[in-house]
Motif scaffolding. Sequence first.
Motif, PDB file in Angstrom:
ATOM      1  N   ASP A 150       7.443  -1.144 -13.107  1.00 50.80           N
ATOM      2  CA  ASP A 150       7.466  -0.793 -14.426  1.00 50.80           C
ATOM      3  C   ASP A 150       6.357  -1.069 -15.311  1.00 50.80           C
ATOM      4  OD1 ASP A 150       8.393  -2.819 -13.951  1.00 50.80           O
ATOM      5  OD2 ASP A 150      10.397  -2.715 -15.110  1.00 50.80           O
ATOM      6  N   SER A 151       5.338  -2.220 -14.584  1.00 46.23           N
ATOM      7  CA  SER A 151       4.701  -2.513 -14.763  1.00 46.23           C
ATOM      8  C   SER A 151       3.596  -2.764 -14.283  1.00 46.23           C
ATOM      9  CB  SER A 151       4.836  -3.885 -15.797  1.00 46.23           C
ATOM     10  OG  SER A 151       5.112  -4.314 -14.707  1.00 46.23           O
ATOM     11  N   ARG A 169       7.503  -5.525  -8.769  1.00 50.28           N
ATOM     12  CA  ARG A 169       8.014  -4.810  -9.816  1.00 50.28           C
ATOM     13  C   ARG A 169       8.710  -2.790  -8.842  1.00 50.28           C
ATOM     14  NH1 ARG A 169       9.368  -7.709 -12.946  1.00 50.28           N
ATOM     15  NH2 ARG A 169       9.734  -5.611 -14.719  1.00 50.28           N
ATOM     16  N   PHE A 208       4.324   4.520 -18.330  1.00 47.72           N
ATOM     17  CA  PHE A 208       5.346   3.819 -17.096  1.00 47.72           C
ATOM     18  C   PHE A 208       7.561   4.187 -17.101  1.00 47.72           C
ATOM     19  CE2 PHE A 208       1.752   0.676 -17.301  1.00 47.72           C
ATOM     20  CZ  PHE A 208       1.809   0.415 -16.065  1.00 47.72           C
TER      21      PHE A 208
END
Length: 306
Positions: A7-8, A15, A60
């Motif tokens: 997500d990043s 992550r 994302f």
Amino acid sequence: MRAVTYDSFAPDNARLRCGEVADPKVGPGQVLIQVRAAAVNPVDWKVMAGGLDGMMDTVFPVIPGWDVAGVVTATGPDTPEFAPGDEVMAYARKDVVQAGTFAEYVAVAAPAVARKPATLDWAQAAGLPLAGLTALRSLDRLAVGPDDVLLVHGAAGGVGSLAVQLGRDRGARVIGTASEGNHAFVRGLGGEPVSYGEGLVQRLRALAPDGVSAVADFVGGQLETTQAVLAEGGRHVSVADPRVEQHGGHWIWVRPDGAELAVLAAAAERGALTVEVARTFPLERTGEAFDASRTGHTRGKLVVTP
């Protein structure tokens, strides 16, 4: 469906998550592929670290992965090339980084898709698209033919091992750099192995006193060696070092291309090309596959199997 996501951007696997996400939609000219295998490439974790953020938009959460082999389960409107049940493979890079192949299903534009050769299993077929298309594009740009002496930097890697085979299939003499532990492997592909490291230029000159006519660099940092052994009028390309463009060479970026992928499939069907698979990993161990790729010492391909 189950998929790996992040997500990043992150320089490591912190992550990465494996869990449920929405099934992909299938638009016009697309096929929905049930993923049997998805190969890992260094670009996957480099993209995750933000390495292409200046070049490609990212949405994302991202499902990583650009290589896939699997079975068509549905087609979008006006997609006559394929039908449910077809066994296929694809280099599935898209214009936006988001919906990749480390998942149970992926939607891919039909022009990027080719039929899986029966001679390759699922893991091998998944390992062919990005690496094979990179090797093919490199040798095409070099116009490698039977009169050439081709030097492949990184001959035991995923791309290099395919370039060795394609070069030999074109009738060229192929010399490939590799660690001593991979010399037998390179010989088995039809190449002449030479150890990289200190003294490489001297060893190459001993093998090819008149120089080499073409060089394909699949590891980077080899420009000085290439210049030292390249014969007058020789050609060179690199997938990892843009500096080559300042010295008469070409910087190679592979494109999704189902027609070119079919050329590789045909070579595999007639026994001229195979894919070395180093290890396979279940979907939830994608991070381990990334770690193995980061070492830079893998012989052949790493593959995730959902």
